[in-house]
Design a protein around this motif. Structure first.
Motif, mmCIF file in Angstrom:
data_model
loop_
_atom_site.group_PDB
_atom_site.id
_atom_site.type_symbol
_atom_site.label_atom_id
_atom_site.label_comp_id
_atom_site.label_asym_id
_atom_site.label_seq_id
_atom_site.Cartn_x
_atom_site.Cartn_y
_atom_site.Cartn_z
ATOM 1 N N LEU A 65 -5.657 -3.529 -5.155
ATOM 2 C CA LEU A 65 -4.951 -4.140 -4.024
ATOM 3 C C LEU A 65 -5.753 -5.320 -3.488
ATOM 4 C CD1 LEU A 65 -3.928 -0.856 -2.151
ATOM 5 C CD2 LEU A 65 -2.653 -2.091 -3.917
ATOM 6 N N ARG A 67 -4.133 -7.408 -0.796
ATOM 7 C CA ARG A 67 -3.601 -7.700 0.544
ATOM 8 C C ARG A 67 -3.292 -6.380 1.251
ATOM 9 N NH1 ARG A 67 0.040 -12.130 0.460
ATOM 10 N NH2 ARG A 67 0.324 -11.675 2.680
ATOM 11 N N LEU A 69 -1.215 -3.486 2.893
ATOM 12 C CA LEU A 69 0.133 -2.998 2.588
ATOM 13 C C LEU A 69 0.602 -2.074 3.699
ATOM 14 C CD1 LEU A 69 -0.004 -1.914 -1.177
ATOM 15 C CD2 LEU A 69 0.968 -4.013 -0.216
ATOM 16 N N TRP A 76 6.467 -0.261 -0.366
ATOM 17 C CA TRP A 76 5.274 -0.907 0.203
ATOM 18 C C TRP A 76 5.520 -2.396 0.399
ATOM 19 C CZ3 TRP A 76 1.206 1.899 1.931
ATOM 20 C CH2 TRP A 76 1.146 3.230 1.522
ATOM 21 N N GLN A 77 5.181 -2.913 1.558
ATOM 22 C CA GLN A 77 5.352 -4.337 1.853
ATOM 23 C C GLN A 77 4.009 -4.958 2.213
ATOM 24 O OE1 GLN A 77 8.259 -5.716 1.552
ATOM 25 N NE2 GLN A 77 9.512 -3.864 1.370
ATOM 26 N N PRO A 78 3.742 -6.194 1.711
ATOM 27 C CA PRO A 78 2.481 -6.850 2.092
ATOM 28 C C PRO A 78 2.489 -7.227 3.569
ATOM 29 C CG PRO A 78 3.831 -8.301 0.717
ATOM 30 C CD PRO A 78 4.551 -7.001 0.783
#
Ligand SMILES: Nc1nc2c(c(=O)[nH]1)N[C@H]1C(S)=C(S)[C@@H](COP(=O)(O)OP(=O)(O)OC[C@H]3O[C@@H](n4cnc5c(=O)[nH]c(N)nc54)[C@H](O)[C@@H]3O)O[C@H]1N2
Ligand SMILES: Nc1nc2c(c(=O)[nH]1)N[C@H]1C(S)=C(S)[C@@H](COP(=O)(O)OP(=O)(O)OC[C@H]3O[C@@H](n4cnc5c(=O)[nH]c(N)nc54)[C@H](O)[C@@H]3O)O[C@H]1N2
Ligand code: SF4
Ligand SMILES: [Mo]
Length: 729
Positions: A65, A67, A69, A76-78
């Protein structure tokens, strides 16, 4: 390659395990050509294991990973870093406001101690949270060592290290350094060191329920029934008195309590413990006499004796064996390292039983509660229930007992944040994941393992690669979180605010520089200017490391006990013998039909390196080792998939028959079990294995110190065919 001017070599320390191997990375531009052992490293002298080469796989891993999350109903969204920090702090503060500070728990995992940034900056964040619900991998690992050191030497970090390079007799209990590369004994290249031990006429004796690779190169291997080491050690001590072999040597005038030991061990004659331990009377006496008669000798015990019901007793008795034979604080015996940055200071000496866990009343040690109690603290309703969790560099779902129960608990939390580089078995339960830089992107100075090394050295490694754009170092993440928590919490005293502001301004590099300068080899040691002393600048000029010499006697100077003495018979440990006596009385039936132990593997590092294809390819590594006699009564064949069950769970696993196992004992490596849904580790998922900790019982602990008792879990193994003989299970 010499004609190519862009090829260069970067030197650093591998920070994956405790061995601190020096590595040389040859690069063409930014492309890694080779990773090899650095022959000029004063500690490892060219040794590395296969995991060092996999450092580049972690760097290039597409699943790592980069960024923050956030878990949403659409997956899952950044997130932006600042938004993530704000939200984490707001949620934690809100839960603490509503339910009290202890409603937020923390768990710190093993890579914490391999990261100088985390070591320097995580503590202030966790202090700001001010919770008593602090957990870490310590209580599934080395807690008994800290416990024994605290009560005997006055400091939890003053842990004796075997002087393997000079000893004449090494007695190893429950450790497999040829595979683990040593633990609480930083000694890279153990094969060479053990070969040299035998070349100088020394002996190696290994006590283990499995004939491990280390046992295979030993002069003698003794099979022991899991969990019975305390009895074996007591019988060794008994023999010392019986044969008039006690001689405290250099520490004779520094110890108190020695007059009590003879009476304490009187009832543990070899005849009394032989059938329980599975070690013959004659072998016990022979080992004691050989140990006491060697020019120097040292007993060393690790995970196999730490993670059992009498782990703290075992480490007390190991220290006693070393002391009573004159081998404490003398060359070739059990000594203390003198690192360039001092970690053993008054503030961190330790404490015990200041408070206890809410549900089962387990004692705190050094400000932490046993992680075996974490799930019940989340699942049990009532005042003081844990509602939020911060994990940092840890994977407790795979590494702590009864992982299935813990998963159930995690999925019911109000909020969870994980500071971690992967979306794995644990972090998939988080609401937010904050991924730091790691490995080749970070500067490194080993703050912990120089304190446990068999030879004194110092080395600083600069980052090889620029961090990915918009990446954050672990220390930056902790600093941001701490600031936000402090902004929302009651103000602290001016003194501590000023101190923190100073630390923030300095950052890790200048803090390390200060530590080196003021340390025992520093330019400002003893407040005098020593121009040849250590500073960060000097370490940078020697990227392959600086040799600071062999271990030196240091008692009583480094003791932290109030009276400045070594305590040979601390009351808490003496009293705990009563528990052992009760359990080992012949009236109590012993040994389940099969008893389960763990094992480590060279191409594996606890639970988190199975995403490197070069480490997992080939034969299935996650197997149940079983003696052919145990298999044959169950009509089980080599390679067959069997069902293994315990009080808490069941798993299916392929059997690997092995005469290296003690009959009645089976072994499964820990750290596997990546088949759980939602784990975003492609390679690991494809080589999933199963988790031994879906079988280990959260109720099996060393009740004295709280460490998990993994060793000797009672299990039942069933094959496809009916057993050849009726089995009592
Ligand atoms: N049955 C059984 N269980 C055991 C053991 C056993 O022998 N038998 N051994 C025990 C022992 S000794 C230990 S130490 C524990 C280990 O227990 P844990 O520390 O809980 O587990 P690890 O597998 O080390 O997980 C490390 C986590 O850190 C993450 N990570 C790796 N590098 C970094 C980094 O640079 N920064 C951050 N923030 N995260 C990172 C990984 O992705 C992973 O999630 O397991 C214990 N469990
Ligand atoms: N390759 C590799 N290296 C590692 C790790 C890794 O996962 N992989 N993990 C690192 C970590 S975090 C640690 S803490 C160290 C651990 O380092 P070690 O303690 O050296 O490693 P283990 O293989 O767990 O060794 C434990 C031994 O205890 C034996 N044993 C089990 N139960 C008993 C018992 O009741 N009595 C006795 N006498 N023996 C018993 C087992 O058979 C095993 O051989 O390794 C570190 N190095
Ligand atoms: S033994 Fe392997 S993993 Fe451990 S420090 Fe050395 S090279 Fe790294
Ligand atoms: Mo460990």
């Amino acid at each position: 390659m010499s004609g190519n001017r862009s090829v260069r070599t970067h030197y650093r320390t591998c920070n994956l395990c405790e061995a601190m191997c020096g590595i040389a990375i040859e690069l063409d531009g930014s492309e890694i050509l080779t990773i090899t052992g650095d022959k000029n490293d004063p500690l490892s002298r060219g040794y590395i294991c296969p995991k060092a080469v996999a450092l580049q796989d972690i760097y290039h891993d597409p699943d790592r990973l980069k960024r923050p999350l956030r878990r949403t109903s659409d997956g899952w969204q950044p997130m932006e870093w600042d938004a993530a920090f704000d939200e984490v702090a707001a949620r934690l503060l809100e839960i603490q406001r509503q339910h009290g500070r202890d409603a937020v728990a923390i768990y710190q995992g093993n890579p914490t101690v391999h990261s100088s940034g985390t070591m320097l900056f995580a503590p202030a964040f966790f202090r700001a949270l001010g919770t008593r619900n602090r957990f870490s991998a310590t209580s599934v690992d080395q807690l008994p060592h800290h416990f024994a050191s605290y009560f005997m030497f006055g400091h939890q970090l003053l842990i004796p290290v075997p002087d393997v390079d000079r000893t004449h007799f090494l007695l190893v209990l429950g450790a497999n350094p040829l595979v683990s590369n040593g633990s609480l004994m930083t000694a890279p290249g153990m094969r060479r060191r053990l070969r040299e031990l035998r070349q100088r006429g020394g002996k190696l004796v290994v006590v283990d329920p499995r004939r491990t690779p280390t046992a295979q190169v030993a002069d003698e291997h003794l099979f022991i029934r899991p969990g019975t080491d305390a009895l074996f050690l007591l019988a060794l001590l008994h023999t010392l008195y019986e044969q008039d072999l006690v001689n405290l040597g250099p520490v004779a005038d520094l110890c108190v309590g020695q007059e009590r030991i003879e009476a304490l061990v009187a009832e543990f004659a070899p005849e009394q413990v032989a059938s329980r331990t599975g070690i013959e009377v004659e072998a016990i006496r022979r080992t004691a006499v050989a140990f006491a008669s060697a020019p120097s000798a040292v007993c060393y015990g690790r995970v196999g004796v730490s993670t059992q019901a009498y782990g703290a007793l075992c480490h007390w008795l190991i220290n006693l064996l070393n002391a009573l034979t004159g081998n404490l604080d003398r060359p070739g015996g059990a000594m203390f390292a003198a690192p360039a940055i001092e970690t053993v200071d008054r503030r961190g000496a330790g404490h015990y039983c200041r408070y206890s866990s809410r549900v089962r009343g387990a004692p705190e040690f050094g400000g932490e509660l046993p992680v075996s109690t974490l799930a019940e603290e989340i699942l049990t309703e009532g005042d003081g229930k844990i509602r939020a969790l911060v994990t940092s560099a840890g994977n407790p779902v795979l590494s702590t007992p009864n992982g299935t129960q813990l998963e159930r608990a995690l999925s019911g939390l109000d909020f969870m944040v994980s500071i971690d580089i992967y979306l794995n078995e644990t972090t998939r339960h988080a609401d937010i994941i904050l991924p730091p830089t790691t490995g080749l992107e970070t500067d490194h100075y080993d703050l912990i393992f120089h304190t446990l090394a068999v030879h004194n050295t110092a080395k600083y490694s600069s980052a090889l690669f620029e961090p990915a754009p918009d990446a954050r170092h672990d220390w930056q993440i902790f600093r941001q979180l701490r600031k936000r928590i402090e902004a929302g919490a009651p103000p602290k005293r001016l003194g501590s605010r000023l101190r923190q502001a100073c630390l923030d301004r300095l950052g890790p590099e200048r803090l390390l520089d200060l530590g080196l300068r003021l340390g025992p080899y520093g330019v400002w040691r003893g407040r005098r200017f020593s121009p040849r002393g250590l500073s960060l600048r000097k370490l940078r000029r020697h990227p392959q490391g600086i040799d600071l010499g062999p271990l030196r006697p240091c008692l009583p100077g480094r003791l932290f006990t109030a009276d400045g003495r070594v305590h040979l018979a601390p009351a808490v440990l003496v009293d705990d013998l009563q528990r052992l006596r009760a359990k080992s009385s012949p009236a109590v039936p012993f040994d389940p039909p099969l008893s389960l132990i763990g094992r480590r593997q060279l191409r594996s590092n606890n639970s988190w390196m199975h995403n490197s294809l070069r480490l997992v390819k080939g034969k299935d590594a996650c197997t149940l080792l079983m003696h052919p006699a145990d298999a044959s009564v169950r009509s089980i064949r080599d390679g067959e998939t069997v069902e293994v069950s315990s009080r808490v769970g069941r798993i299916n696993i392929a059997v690997e028959l092995s005469t290296d196992m003690m009959p009645g004992v089976v072994s499964i490596p820990h750290g596997w079990g990546h088949g759980r849904p939602g784990v975003e580790l492609q390679t690991a998922h494809a080589h999933a294995g199963v988790s031994i900790n879906d079988l280990t019982d959260d109720q099996r602990v060393d009740t004295l110190c709280g460490n998990a008792a993994f060793s000797g879990e009672p299990v039942t193994v069933r094959g496809k065919r009916p057993p050849a003989a009726p089995l009592v299970t």
